[in-house]
Motif scaffolding. Structure first.
Motif, PDB file in Angstrom:
ATOM      1  N   GLU A  20       0.827  -1.212   0.000  1.00  0.00           N
ATOM      2  CA  GLU A  20       0.000   0.000   0.000  1.00  0.00           C
ATOM      3  C   GLU A  20       0.857   1.255   0.000  1.00  0.00           C
ATOM      4  O   GLU A  20       0.545   2.242  -0.676  1.00  0.00           O
ATOM      5  CB  GLU A  20      -0.941   0.003   1.213  1.00  0.00           C
ATOM      6  CG  GLU A  20      -2.090  -0.975   1.110  1.00  0.00           C
ATOM      7  CD  GLU A  20      -3.264  -0.558   1.986  1.00  0.00           C
ATOM      8  OE1 GLU A  20      -3.646   0.628   1.946  1.00  0.00           O
ATOM      9  OE2 GLU A  20      -3.783  -1.422   2.722  1.00  0.00           O
ATOM     10  N   GLN A 108      -5.010  10.720   4.601  1.00  0.00           N
ATOM     11  CA  GLN A 108      -6.142   9.801   4.714  1.00  0.00           C
ATOM     12  C   GLN A 108      -5.690   8.357   4.886  1.00  0.00           C
ATOM     13  O   GLN A 108      -6.355   7.564   5.575  1.00  0.00           O
ATOM     14  CB  GLN A 108      -7.089   9.935   3.515  1.00  0.00           C
ATOM     15  CG  GLN A 108      -6.495   9.549   2.167  1.00  0.00           C
ATOM     16  CD  GLN A 108      -5.881  10.735   1.456  1.00  0.00           C
ATOM     17  OE1 GLN A 108      -5.507  11.708   2.083  1.00  0.00           O
ATOM     18  NE2 GLN A 108      -5.797  10.648   0.116  1.00  0.00           N
ATOM     19  N   HIS A 109      -4.557   8.005   4.301  1.00  0.00           N
ATOM     20  CA  HIS A 109      -4.039   6.648   4.443  1.00  0.00           C
ATOM     21  C   HIS A 109      -3.400   6.446   5.813  1.00  0.00           C
ATOM     22  O   HIS A 109      -3.506   5.366   6.400  1.00  0.00           O
ATOM     23  CB  HIS A 109      -3.035   6.350   3.331  1.00  0.00           C
ATOM     24  CG  HIS A 109      -3.622   6.418   1.962  1.00  0.00           C
ATOM     25  ND1 HIS A 109      -4.475   5.464   1.462  1.00  0.00           N
ATOM     26  CD2 HIS A 109      -3.505   7.362   0.985  1.00  0.00           C
ATOM     27  CE1 HIS A 109      -4.843   5.792   0.245  1.00  0.00           C
ATOM     28  NE2 HIS A 109      -4.271   6.939  -0.070  1.00  0.00           N
ATOM     29  N   GLU A 111      -4.360   7.621   8.608  1.00  0.00           N
ATOM     30  CA  GLU A 111      -5.414   7.371   9.591  1.00  0.00           C
ATOM     31  C   GLU A 111      -6.003   5.974   9.444  1.00  0.00           C
ATOM     32  O   GLU A 111      -6.218   5.263  10.431  1.00  0.00           O
ATOM     33  CB  GLU A 111      -6.498   8.438   9.456  1.00  0.00           C
ATOM     34  CG  GLU A 111      -6.027   9.844   9.818  1.00  0.00           C
ATOM     35  CD  GLU A 111      -7.112  10.889   9.638  1.00  0.00           C
ATOM     36  OE1 GLU A 111      -8.209  10.526   9.170  1.00  0.00           O
ATOM     37  OE2 GLU A 111      -6.860  12.060   9.954  1.00  0.00           O
ATOM     38  N   SER A 112      -6.286   5.559   8.221  1.00  0.00           N
ATOM     39  CA  SER A 112      -6.902   4.251   8.018  1.00  0.00           C
ATOM     40  C   SER A 112      -5.966   3.121   8.412  1.00  0.00           C
ATOM     41  O   SER A 112      -6.391   2.089   8.939  1.00  0.00           O
ATOM     42  CB  SER A 112      -7.350   4.090   6.562  1.00  0.00           C
ATOM     43  OG  SER A 112      -6.236   4.056   5.688  1.00  0.00           O
ATOM     44  N   TRP A 113      -4.654   3.308   8.209  1.00  0.00           N
ATOM     45  CA  TRP A 113      -3.685   2.269   8.543  1.00  0.00           C
ATOM     46  C   TRP A 113      -3.553   2.067  10.053  1.00  0.00           C
ATOM     47  O   TRP A 113      -3.160   0.993  10.487  1.00  0.00           O
ATOM     48  CB  TRP A 113      -2.323   2.612   7.950  1.00  0.00           C
ATOM     49  CG  TRP A 113      -2.288   2.552   6.448  1.00  0.00           C
ATOM     50  CD1 TRP A 113      -3.227   1.985   5.624  1.00  0.00           C
ATOM     51  CD2 TRP A 113      -1.275   3.081   5.597  1.00  0.00           C
ATOM     52  NE1 TRP A 113      -2.866   2.139   4.307  1.00  0.00           N
ATOM     53  CE2 TRP A 113      -1.679   2.801   4.254  1.00  0.00           C
ATOM     54  CE3 TRP A 113      -0.082   3.761   5.817  1.00  0.00           C
ATOM     55  CZ2 TRP A 113      -0.902   3.187   3.152  1.00  0.00           C
ATOM     56  CZ3 TRP A 113       0.694   4.144   4.723  1.00  0.00           C
ATOM     57  CH2 TRP A 113       0.281   3.857   3.409  1.00  0.00           C
ATOM     58  N   GLY A 115      -5.877   1.709  12.174  1.00  0.00           N
ATOM     59  CA  GLY A 115      -6.808   0.658  12.564  1.00  0.00           C
ATOM     60  C   GLY A 115      -6.605  -0.642  11.819  1.00  0.00           C
ATOM     61  O   GLY A 115      -7.024  -1.705  12.280  1.00  0.00           O
ATOM     62  N   LYS A 116      -5.923  -0.582  10.697  1.00  0.00           N
ATOM     63  CA  LYS A 116      -5.790  -1.739   9.809  1.00  0.00           C
ATOM     64  C   LYS A 116      -4.539  -2.555  10.078  1.00  0.00           C
ATOM     65  O   LYS A 116      -4.552  -3.785   9.944  1.00  0.00           O
ATOM     66  CB  LYS A 116      -5.812  -1.251   8.361  1.00  0.00           C
ATOM     67  CG  LYS A 116      -5.896  -2.346   7.314  1.00  0.00           C
ATOM     68  CD  LYS A 116      -6.041  -1.727   5.927  1.00  0.00           C
ATOM     69  CE  LYS A 116      -6.149  -2.796   4.855  1.00  0.00           C
ATOM     70  NZ  LYS A 116      -6.284  -2.195   3.489  1.00  0.00           N
ATOM     71  N   ARG A 121       0.626   1.077  13.683  1.00  0.00           N
ATOM     72  CA  ARG A 121       0.348   1.685  14.999  1.00  0.00           C
ATOM     73  C   ARG A 121       1.620   1.702  15.837  1.00  0.00           C
ATOM     74  O   ARG A 121       1.931   2.701  16.487  1.00  0.00           O
ATOM     75  CB  ARG A 121      -0.747   0.918  15.733  1.00  0.00           C
ATOM     76  CG  ARG A 121      -2.135   1.048  15.132  1.00  0.00           C
ATOM     77  CD  ARG A 121      -3.215   0.602  16.102  1.00  0.00           C
ATOM     78  NE  ARG A 121      -3.038  -0.773  16.551  1.00  0.00           N
ATOM     79  CZ  ARG A 121      -3.498  -1.833  15.905  1.00  0.00           C
ATOM     80  NH1 ARG A 121      -4.151  -1.672  14.761  1.00  0.00           N
ATOM     81  NH2 ARG A 121      -3.319  -3.053  16.386  1.00  0.00           N
TER      82      ARG A 121
END
Length: 212
Positions: A20, A108-109, A111-113, A115-116, A121
């Motif tokens: 990604e 935007q990526h 933030e989504s990563w 949780g993913k 993290r």
């Protein structure tokens, strides 16, 4: 780009995350002494350093600057993360110390990563911790070290970054980074030369004590 990512983060990030980053990341090849982010700017992406170094500066009310820390290969900037995710203006200036290669990750990526991917993290939290410790070290230097020791510490850090005993900075540039005057820096550098710790040249400073 993918090969560089694998070399740096292959043992840290999941294969899917690496894919990604390669797909959405924007590769930049940036020369030394380039301002990447300035005071008051909104930040829309986060840098991952592939090669090179970036210095992070803070500005006081009089417009004078102070060096907080350096980012090097494999690092990112916690303050950039905060600005991106909080949609706030930058309170730092980021300037390339050397020729630098990096990947910019759109907010935007990022933030989504969180949780993913567990590894992402962890990377973000580790970055916050590392940058906090470096800022504490900068505060300790100001509070507990005399200016002569701070000058020597800065020169040694710069030598380590480029893996070379030759530091190509003017007296004015060192003064700006240490929040003092060029005259004071020139006097300290001459004292260090007389003590046999450095050698002054027209275009650079040679560290005699450096271990690089």
């Amino acid at each position: 780009m993918e090969e560089l990512l694998i070399d740096l983060y292959g043992g840290q990030f999941e294969r899917e995350l690496l894919a990604e980053i390669a797909a959405v990341g924007i590769y930049k090849d940036i020369p030394a002494d380039t301002i990447l982010m300035d005071f008051g700017q909104y930040v829309k992406s986060m840098p991952l350093l592939l090669q090179g170094a970036i210095k992070i500066m803070r500005e006081d009310q009089q417009g004078d600057e102070l060096l907080l820390y350096f980012l090097e290969k494999g690092d990112t900037c916690a303050m950039t993360l905060s600005c991106c995710m909080g949609a706030t203006k930058s309170e730092i200036r980021a300037v390339t110390e050397t020729d630098t290669q990096l990947i910019l990750i759109p907010v935007q990526h990022m933030e989504s990563w969180l949780g993913k991917y567990k590894s992402w993290r962890g990377f973000v939290m580790d970055s916050y911790h590392d940058r906090m410790m470096e800022m504490l070290d900068a505060i300790d230097s100001i509070a507990f070290m005399n200016l002569e020791d701070r000058v020597m510490k800065l020169l040694q850090e710069k030598a380590q970054i480029v893996q070379n005993k030759e530091v190509y900075n003017t007296h004015k540039e060192l003064a700006q980074e240490l929040h003092t005057s060029r005259v004071v820096i020139s006097r300290i550098l001459k004292k260090l030369e007389n003590e046999g710790r450095i050698s002054l040249h027209r275009s650079h400073i040679t560290l005699i004590e450096a271990d690089v």
